[in-house]
Design an enzyme around this catalytic site. Sequence first.
Site, PDB file in Angstrom:
ATOM      1  N   LYS A  26     -10.830 -43.917 -36.638  1.00  0.00           N
ATOM      2  CA  LYS A  26     -10.767 -45.379 -37.117  1.00  0.00           C
ATOM      3  C   LYS A  26     -12.075 -45.545 -36.757  1.00  0.00           C
ATOM      4  CE  LYS A  26      -5.655 -45.783 -37.340  1.00  0.00           C
ATOM      5  NZ  LYS A  26      -5.075 -44.398 -37.011  1.00  0.00           N
TER       6      LYS A  26
HETATM    7  C1  LIG Z   1      -3.971 -43.819 -38.347  1.00  0.00           C
HETATM    8  C2  LIG Z   1      -4.316 -41.995 -37.454  1.00  0.00           C
HETATM    9  C3  LIG Z   1      -3.575 -41.497 -38.499  1.00  0.00           C
HETATM   10  C4  LIG Z   1      -2.964 -41.918 -40.059  1.00  0.00           C
HETATM   11  O1  LIG Z   1      -4.286 -42.722 -40.755  1.00  0.00           O
HETATM   12  P1  LIG Z   1      -3.677 -42.836 -42.191  1.00  0.00           P
HETATM   13  O2  LIG Z   1      -4.594 -44.217 -42.846  1.00  0.00           O
HETATM   14  O3  LIG Z   1      -3.323 -45.203 -41.275  1.00  0.00           O
HETATM   15  O4  LIG Z   1      -2.333 -42.916 -43.312  1.00  0.00           O
HETATM   16  C5  LIG Z   1      -3.946 -39.899 -38.951  1.00  0.00           C
HETATM   17  N1  LIG Z   1      -3.921 -39.452 -37.643  1.00  0.00           N
HETATM   18  C6  LIG Z   1      -5.369 -40.419 -36.500  1.00  0.00           C
HETATM   19  C7  LIG Z   1      -5.197 -39.440 -35.003  1.00  0.00           C
HETATM   20  C8  LIG Z   1      -4.856 -42.047 -36.790  1.00  0.00           C
HETATM   21  O5  LIG Z   1      -5.226 -42.667 -35.804  1.00  0.00           O
END
Ligand SMILES: *Cc1c(COP(=O)(O)O)cnc(C)c1O
Length: 474
Positions: free
Chosen positions: A120
């Site tokens: 993220k």
């Molecule tokens: C947010 C997240 C996901 C999922 O990603 P999306 O964009 O919501 O599909 C997967 N793995 C981790 C570690 C995350 O923080």
Amino acid sequence: MQYVSTRGGVPAATYTEIILQGLAKDGGLFVPAQYPVVTKETLNSWRGLSYAQLATAVTALFAKDMNRSTIAHLCESTYTKETYCFGRAGTDFEKITPLHWLNDELAILELSNGPTLAFKDMAMQYLGALFEYVLAKRQENLNILGATSGDTGSAAEYAMKGREGIRVFMLSPAGRMSAFQKAQMYSLLDDNIFNIAVKGSFDDAQDIVKAVSSDLAFKTGHHIGTVNSINWARIAAQVVYYFSAWLQATENDDEEIAFAVPSGNFGDVLAGWIAKQMGLPVKQLIVATNENDVLYEFFRTGRYKIRDSEHTYVTSSPSMDISKASNFERYIYDICLKNPERVNELWDQLKEKGEFLLDNEEWQRVKDSGFCAARSTHEERIERIRKTWKEYQFLIDPHTADGLNAAYKMKLDGVKTICLETALPAKFGTTIMEAVGFEPPVPHGYENLLQKPQKVVEMDVNVQEVKDFINSHC
Ligand SMILES: *Cc1c(COP(=O)(O)O)cnc(C)c1O
């Protein structure tokens, strides 16, 4: 380029007009009226660009109302090896999102070397720079209000800390996060970061955010905004690393590759779909789920059936524990040939019955779209972490393990397949311990995290108390 809502009920708007908004006023999500096209020649001319230069080139296609030099400045200041340097020793951090090949056909795309050790940070750090720029230009300020059970909240805080014109009020469920996660957020002592630990569950925290945001007078009066996963600027920033991965993995302009993506709210894999729509040669987009397999079910059957909280399980890949996928509507909009009436119809059904089923033509389009899905259980996850460590001496986190499992299950022979690494193992010590019998290494700079002083206020599950707190701090 103009942006429209998937529900068709708001006027078209530009990139800088939509990025500070969450949902469109008609309840839909903003999408480009048309995806920009990247020709083979352009794609080829991008070989050899730095990540920041590539991000500039891609962002310029989406942000037509911003100067190229401004975009370049934002990207150059965001995508530095100083910010994305928390990964494994020996990694080439200069590349920002390096590929780590496990064998000739299978690679991990390292997306989690940023400050909160999850992917993220890739989009959120850019969002911080972008928001600061846009707010200064408009002489406005923004109070970001959110609820988190871990990754999103900390990524937002690390992206926004110290930024002019921005404050973050982040609610988290007191006592329900790991010590590492708590320390990561609460140890930020910056004046513009406010951690609020709510004595309840994540859902309680989320409900408070919804209640505060639905008080329109309060929301407008206090410049309340969000940075959740439907934010368009985040999605567009995620498109960049699909291009980066392809450029690193291929030499030939026509080579199609596959991506396996650990999925929750469908933001990450949606970015891959957009890259493909723009012309990136993508053979397969493999959606990986855990036991919360709403998306797996959809890609097998054409039926999208959301879950209630009783049927949303707590798993060992917790960031994928979702009951519905908030970005999914953007993909379905494309599958419905960008027809907002049909999207409205489907989402009305979802509201009434908790599910919808695509018609035959739509379902055929899904099957032709390159998407497929696979699901993993806890045992498979543990086994994958163990095997990947034993065979390749590469330690992966439980979410990436779901991605890699899906890659193994769905991979086509001869097609290079890239699994997105969505977090570093350091964040999930207990699961790693179960899989390999030792604690994951702590990234540099995080050695004393648990000993650092923390700044957090505790509150009851009380909307007024949160409002009063915001009011007295802005
Ligand atoms: C947010 C997240 C996901 C999922 O990603 P999306 O964009 O919501 O599909 C997967 N793995 C981790 C570690 C995350 O923080």
